[in-house]
Design an enzyme around this catalytic site. Structure first.
Site, PDB file in Angstrom:
ATOM      1  N   TYR A 173       0.830  -1.208   0.000  1.00 25.54           N
ATOM      2  CA  TYR A 173       0.000   0.000   0.000  1.00 25.54           C
ATOM      3  C   TYR A 173       0.865   1.258   0.000  1.00 25.54           C
ATOM      4  O   TYR A 173       0.571   2.234  -0.684  1.00 25.54           O
ATOM      5  CB  TYR A 173      -0.950   0.020   1.212  1.00 25.54           C
ATOM      6  N   PHE A 228      -5.049  21.889 -23.781  1.00 22.92           N
ATOM      7  CA  PHE A 228      -5.814  20.721 -24.221  1.00 22.92           C
ATOM      8  C   PHE A 228      -7.202  20.763 -23.571  1.00 22.92           C
ATOM      9  O   PHE A 228      -7.403  21.458 -22.573  1.00 22.92           O
ATOM     10  CB  PHE A 228      -5.067  19.430 -23.857  1.00 22.92           C
ATOM     11  N   ASP A 229      -8.152  19.994 -24.109  1.00 24.03           N
ATOM     12  CA  ASP A 229      -9.538  20.133 -23.624  1.00 24.03           C
ATOM     13  C   ASP A 229      -9.720  19.740 -22.160  1.00 24.03           C
ATOM     14  O   ASP A 229     -10.467  20.392 -21.433  1.00 24.03           O
ATOM     15  CB  ASP A 229     -10.545  19.409 -24.531  1.00 24.03           C
ATOM     16  N   ASP A 253       2.844  20.804 -19.790  1.00 22.18           N
ATOM     17  CA  ASP A 253       2.001  19.638 -20.023  1.00 22.18           C
ATOM     18  C   ASP A 253       2.874  18.755 -20.910  1.00 22.18           C
ATOM     19  O   ASP A 253       3.031  18.995 -22.103  1.00 22.18           O
ATOM     20  CB  ASP A 253       0.703  20.052 -20.715  1.00 22.18           C
ATOM     21  N   ALA A 271       2.860  15.613 -21.971  1.00 26.29           N
ATOM     22  CA  ALA A 271       2.345  14.363 -22.548  1.00 26.29           C
ATOM     23  C   ALA A 271       3.237  13.820 -23.676  1.00 26.29           C
ATOM     24  O   ALA A 271       3.487  12.629 -23.761  1.00 26.29           O
ATOM     25  CB  ALA A 271       0.917  14.570 -23.053  1.00 26.29           C
ATOM     26  N   LYS A 311       0.884   8.692 -23.199  1.00 25.75           N
ATOM     27  CA  LYS A 311       1.487   9.051 -24.482  1.00 25.75           C
ATOM     28  C   LYS A 311       2.974   8.679 -24.423  1.00 25.75           C
ATOM     29  O   LYS A 311       3.334   7.534 -24.625  1.00 25.75           O
ATOM     30  CB  LYS A 311       1.303  10.547 -24.764  1.00 25.75           C
ATOM     31  N   HIS A 323     -17.520  16.832 -26.293  1.00 25.56           N
ATOM     32  CA  HIS A 323     -17.349  15.981 -27.482  1.00 25.56           C
ATOM     33  C   HIS A 323     -17.318  14.485 -27.157  1.00 25.56           C
ATOM     34  O   HIS A 323     -17.588  13.666 -28.013  1.00 25.56           O
ATOM     35  CB  HIS A 323     -16.122  16.393 -28.301  1.00 25.56           C
TER      36      HIS A 323
HETATM   37  N1  F0G Z   1      -2.714  16.971 -22.050  1.00 28.78           N
HETATM   38  C1  F0G Z   1      -2.617  16.665 -23.347  1.00 28.78           C
HETATM   39  C2  F0G Z   1      -1.749  17.490 -24.234  1.00 28.78           C
HETATM   40  C3  F0G Z   1      -3.332  15.583 -23.854  1.00 28.78           C
HETATM   41  O1  F0G Z   1      -3.233  15.301 -25.146  1.00 28.78           O
HETATM   42  C4  F0G Z   1      -4.140  14.827 -22.975  1.00 28.78           C
HETATM   43  C5  F0G Z   1      -4.901  13.697 -23.466  1.00 28.78           C
HETATM   44  C6  F0G Z   1      -4.194  15.187 -21.626  1.00 28.78           C
HETATM   45  C7  F0G Z   1      -3.463  16.261 -21.202  1.00 28.78           C
HETATM   46  C8  F0G Z   1      -5.046  14.435 -20.643  1.00 28.78           C
HETATM   47  O2  F0G Z   1      -4.481  13.217 -20.338  1.00 28.78           O
HETATM   48  O3  F0G Z   1      -6.134  11.549 -21.167  1.00 28.78           O
HETATM   49  O4  F0G Z   1      -4.346  10.916 -19.561  1.00 28.78           O
HETATM   50  O5  F0G Z   1      -6.233  12.301 -18.827  1.00 28.78           O
HETATM   51  N2  F0G Z   1      -5.090  13.479 -24.675  1.00 28.78           N
HETATM   52  C9  F0G Z   1      -5.783  12.351 -25.245  1.00 28.78           C
HETATM   53  C10 F0G Z   1      -5.834  12.532 -26.730  1.00 28.78           C
HETATM   54  C11 F0G Z   1      -7.095  12.040 -24.629  1.00 28.78           C
HETATM   55  O6  F0G Z   1      -6.501  11.721 -27.383  1.00 28.78           O
HETATM   56  O7  F0G Z   1      -5.189  13.442 -27.262  1.00 28.78           O
HETATM   57  P1  F0G Z   1      -5.357  11.919 -19.962  1.00 28.78           P
END
Ligand code: F0G
Length: 446
Positions: free
Chosen positions: A60, A112-113, A202, A204, A245, A437
């Protein structure tokens, strides 16, 4: 791992997409032939990562895999305080709670969204400061993920006290997986220092961004990607990362900090929402796969193959006369739906319509990044607000498909292009208040 692919016939696809409300998120993946919905969590892990999965310490607290992950992040990125989270948005949730209050503004190249969603949920304002070139889809330019530094400074000066955080998204997903140059990152840091604003990445797709710096930015071609990565992160106070990613795993994420003070604040939010400090919503084995992936992704032969495949698909599409964002970015090819379906007005969602047609045509699933993903109703006027870009993204999973699959994708798009003028728009019939979306539903206009 090798998986069987399944084909479906056109009538089945027509039925399934209708049942899914003309939204490809609602399709069962079994009914998708080539799945380019996302490069997130869709990577095929390596033998070395799978071997690591067998070495999970599921205690844990204090799992050895956590320490390995922490040390790896320190080594690769230079940040010593690591807060695991179940995925990127879990990490964003924590970050926003550390730095952002209602009424604040969060400045980025282009959020990002999910990031935008978390900023809005915090009662703050997301502000994009992308340089003009980033919005010009057909125009070739390097580093289209760059900030307009003058705009960034002007936005800060609108109300310095409200500028809570600067977030550099590498690569910039929303406009095509476009990289940010080292020079631009340095410029952001300089402005942030002038006003005392923290800078986070960010991260990713950090390794893909570093690959572009190596190949496009003067002075970097002889530097190893690992060194470039270290330099990029040296200009930040920390990062969030969706490990799905560039950590080459199927699930996971983290926030990493340079400062212990920020870390202390972060774990106040991590423990109730994600889990104890050394696991954050993940199994020990997941932490291990992530640690191994973070190093594997720096392999330059891998990056050449990865980004080379994206370029290959882009070349096929250009040859077929499909309008795409140029140059292609790191993780996918983005089609300009506004030019491909010029007869469909914005409020009938041309990029969503194109996504639907590509599925019907070839069982290929892309994703809309346009009016549905980023449009919204102005809360004061009730009017629709449309984003500049109206794109369909074909995101390529890492280490999954061959170039022959890319040929199939190009062929299907060519067939869609031939009947483009007869494609009809869509009517939005259901939307959620944020991140609409994923669950939006549509009807096809006749
Ligand atoms: N930041 C970026 C630049 C992303 O592309 C994503 C996710 C996230 C944050 C959020 O990360 O999905 O692990 O919670 N992008 C995916 C995409 C969903 O299809 O581009 P997550």
């Amino acid at each position: 791992m090798v998986e069987m692919l399944r084909t479906t016939d056109r009538a089945t696809r027509e039925r399934l997409i209708k049942e899914a409300g003309y939204n490809v998120f609602g399709l069962p993946s079994d009914a998708v032939y080539i799945d380019l919905l996302s490069d997130s969590g869709t990577t095929a892990m390596s033998d070395y990562q799978w071997a690591g999965m067998m070495m999970g310490d599921e205690a844990y607290a204090g799992s050895r895999n956590f320490y390995n992950l922490r040390d790896t992040i320190k080594e690769v990125m230079g940040y010593g305080y690591v807060v695991p989270a179940h995925q990127g948005r879990g990490a964003e949730h924590i970050l926003m709670n550390v730095f952002v209050k209602p009424g604040d503004r969060v400045l980025g190249n282009m959020h990002f969204d999910t990031t935008e969603g978390h900023i809005l949920l915090k009662g703050a304002e997301p502000v994009n400061c992308l340089a003009e070139a980033g919005y010009k889809v057909g125009e070739e330019a390097d580093f289209k993920g760059n900030f307009d530094l003058d705009l960034l400074e002007a936005e800060i000066n609108k109300d310095v006290d409200k500028a809570a955080l600067i977030l550099i998204t590498i690569t910039c997903n929303n406009n095509g997986g476009q990289p940010v140059s080292m020079e631009n990152i340095r410029g952001v840091r300089k402005i942030a220092d002038k006003y005392g604003i923290p800078v986070f990445f960010d991260a990713a797709r950090f390794a893909e961004n570093a690959y572009f710096i190596k190949h496009l930015e003067p002075g970097y071609k002889d530097k190893p990607v690992a060194e470039i990565v270290k330099e990029m992160f040296s200009y930040g106070d920390g990062c969030t990362m969706s490990a799905k990613k560039d950590a080459l795993v199927n699930i996971g994420g983290f926030v990493a900090f340079r400062s212990e003070e920020h870390y202390r604040k972060a774990i106040e939010w991590q423990v109730p929402f994600e889990g104890y400090v050394t696991y954050g919503g993940l199994a020990g084995r997941d932490l291990e796969a992530m640690a191994r992936g973070l190093k594997e992704v720096l392999n330059e032969d891998y990056l050449e193959d990865r980004i080379g495949q994206v370029r290959y698909l882009a070349d096929l599409l250009v040859e077929a006369g499909i309008p795409i964002v140029r140059p292609p970015g790191g993780h996918g090819v983005y089609i300009d739906a506004k030019s491909m379906l010029p007869h469909i007005p914005r409020h009938q969602f041309p990029a969503q319509a194109l996504t639907v047609e590509l599925y019907v045509e070839g069982g290929i699933r892309g994703v809309e990044l346009g009016g549905c993903a980023f449009g919204y109703k102005d809360p004061e006027t009730g009017e629709d607000v449309w984003p500049e870009l109206e794109l369909v993204r074909l995101a390529i999973p890492r280490r999954v498909y061959t170039d022959r699959h890319m040929m199939v994708v190009a062929r299907a798009l060519k067939a869609v292009k031939q009947r483009a003028s007869s494609i009809k728009g869509l009517r939005l019939v259901y939307e959620a208040p944020v991140m609409r979306h994923f669950t939006a539903r549509f009807e096809r206009l006749e």
